[in-house]
Design an enzyme around this catalytic site. Sequence first.
Site, short mmCIF file in Angstrom:
data_model
loop_
_atom_site.label_atom_id
_atom_site.label_comp_id
_atom_site.label_asym_id
_atom_site.label_seq_id
_atom_site.Cartn_x
_atom_site.Cartn_y
_atom_site.Cartn_z
N GLY A 80 18.55 -5.56 -0.52
CA GLY A 80 18.79 -6.88 -1.13
C GLY A 80 17.63 -7.49 -1.18
N ASP B 96 -6.64 -0.68 -1.13
CA ASP B 96 -5.66 0.21 -1.13
C ASP B 96 -4.23 -0.30 -1.43
OD1 ASP B 96 -5.11 -0.93 1.14
OD2 ASP B 96 -5.22 0.88 2.39
N LYS C 78 -2.56 -2.71 8.06
CA LYS C 78 -2.64 -4.17 7.96
C LYS C 78 -1.89 -4.87 6.96
CE LYS C 78 -4.81 -7.05 10.68
NZ LYS C 78 -4.69 -6.98 12.27
N ASP C 79 -1.57 -6.22 7.34
CA ASP C 79 -0.98 -6.97 6.40
C ASP C 79 -1.36 -7.68 5.23
OD1 ASP C 79 1.09 -6.72 8.90
OD2 ASP C 79 -0.68 -7.93 9.46
N ASP D 128 0.95 -1.18 0.03
CA ASP D 128 -0.01 0.05 0.06
C ASP D 128 0.95 1.29 -0.07
OD1 ASP D 128 -1.56 2.24 0.75
OD2 ASP D 128 -2.54 1.14 2.32
N GLN E 120 2.94 4.41 2.74
CA GLN E 120 2.81 3.96 4.00
C GLN E 120 3.44 2.44 4.43
OE1 GLN E 120 -1.76 3.52 4.82
NE2 GLN E 120 -1.21 1.04 4.97
N HIS F 277 -8.36 4.78 2.62
CA HIS F 277 -7.60 3.55 2.38
C HIS F 277 -8.58 2.65 1.43
CE1 HIS F 277 -4.80 4.06 5.51
NE2 HIS F 277 -5.63 4.65 6.64
N TYR G 144 -3.99 9.27 0.09
CA TYR G 144 -3.70 9.03 1.47
C TYR G 144 -2.82 8.05 1.90
CZ TYR G 144 -5.05 9.15 6.20
OH TYR G 144 -4.83 9.12 7.66
N GLN H 36 -5.49 -28.10 -11.10
CA GLN H 36 -5.67 -28.98 -11.84
C GLN H 36 -4.64 -30.03 -12.00
OE1 GLN H 36 -9.37 -27.08 -12.94
NE2 GLN H 36 -8.53 -29.04 -13.64
N TYR I 157 1.67 0.12 14.91
CA TYR I 157 0.80 -0.14 13.88
C TYR I 157 1.23 0.77 12.49
CZ TYR I 157 -3.49 -0.49 10.78
OH TYR I 157 -4.29 -0.87 9.89
C1 F6R Z 1 -7.42 -0.99 7.90
C2 F6R Z 1 -7.26 0.51 7.33
C3 F6R Z 1 -8.26 1.43 7.54
C4 F6R Z 1 -7.69 2.41 8.47
C5 F6R Z 1 -8.63 3.85 9.09
C6 F6R Z 1 -8.13 4.79 9.82
O1 F6R Z 1 -6.32 -1.65 7.41
O2 F6R Z 1 -6.52 0.76 6.54
O3 F6R Z 1 -9.40 0.96 8.26
O4 F6R Z 1 -7.13 1.85 9.79
O5 F6R Z 1 -9.27 4.16 7.82
O6 F6R Z 1 -6.72 5.20 9.04
P1 F6R Z 1 -6.07 6.19 9.66
O7 F6R Z 1 -5.50 5.93 11.09
O8 F6R Z 1 -4.75 6.55 8.63
O9 F6R Z 1 -6.84 7.62 9.75
MG MG Z 2 -3.96 2.20 3.35
MG MG Z 3 -4.87 -2.53 2.39
#
Ligand code: F6R
Ligand code: MG
Ligand code: MG
Length: 364
Positions: free
Chosen positions: A102, A51, A230-231, A12, A93, A19, A89, A240, A227
């Site tokens: 590497g 995103d 998310k991953d 992302d 990130q 997001h 946005y 097949q 944080y």
């Molecule tokens: C979850 C995600 C969104 C943001 C939320 C708050 O993975 O990407 O739900 O966590 O929109 O975002 P911020 O803290 O950037 O305002």
């Molecule tokens: Mg994002």
């Molecule tokens: Mg994402």
Amino acid sequence: MDRVTLSVIKADVGGFVGHSAVHDALKERARECLEAAGNLLVDFRVASVGDDLALIMTHQQGPDSPAVHELAWNTFVACTEVAKSLKLYGAGQDLLSDAFSGNVRGMGPGVAEMEIAERPSEPVVVFLADKTEPGAFNLPLFRIFADPFNTSGLVIDPKMHAGFRFEVMDVREKAVVTFELPEEMYDLLVFLGAPVRYCIRHIYSKELGEVAAAVSTQRLSLMAGRYVGKDDPVCLVRCQSGMPALGEVLEPFACPHLVAGWMRGSHVGPLMPCAVPQATPTRFDGPPRVVALGFQLAEGRLIGPQDLFADPAFDRARQQALEIADYMRRHGPFEPHRLHLEEMEYTTMPQVMKRLAGRFAPVE
Ligand code: F6R
Ligand code: MG
Ligand code: MG
């Protein structure tokens, strides 16, 4: 062609809007960067879910190739510049480092790779998910490769009857353990049922001695110690001829199972299978999404994608996901909709506890 590697590397590097999606200008820039790599790659596609920008690449450099990883890194850096110029946005990130070192593993992007001997016909599915975590693939992958009620091939296809080998990663301890299925099914489930900590990383066919599936197991917050998003994982599955049929690979997603993620990476909700144009999570930043891109490989060339969840046969799953989403949302900030305290990606608990410290009176 001897062996070919399929590498899917995602990050992302900026959302449009918030997001929820990737702006076309980023995808365009990514295509230009991969095109400019000349014959390092056999082929590529640029895709997205929510995103997250995904680079789907085939090449003959093997997994963990510094050249391919550097290309992906530089592409994300170039896309970050575009994201910054548009003030998208969270520009950049997922890029946790200033300089490439590497291999993109440990630097923020998610990576799933598999090196294969391309069969006479090689169907693969690339799953891309947003607003969830790598363990979200545990349940569907178990059903695809180990549950005979999902995959009839385990019972009636001689090339699948021996079962599959599962490599599971303990993301907290950074250790892997391998299970032989079906013999060790109950042991495996002890771990797979705790997807926040244990994630399937690879699956191998016992009969063919070849890799069958690969999942990105990067945990951003564990890398960064805080944080940073998310991953959102990716997963590759071969289909097949001794691997599960395409329909067996897609079938578990007809049940929108509950996964961790959604708003602020801190909630539980259904994983909604959707067509690519529907992969823009905007309801409470969700619900979590998964898209399935189908390809045939032809000497490493990517023939496709076919947008596999566009099939109306998944409409009921989407409908059910929305019903579950309604129900879960009614719980507001209560568990189990909101994640358990230790698993939340955002928390105000330390501040609140500090302010209230003197007000906790001991009782008998
Ligand atoms: C979850 C995600 C969104 C943001 C939320 C708050 O993975 O990407 O739900 O966590 O929109 O975002 P911020 O803290 O950037 O305002
Ligand atoms: Mg994002
Ligand atoms: Mg994402």
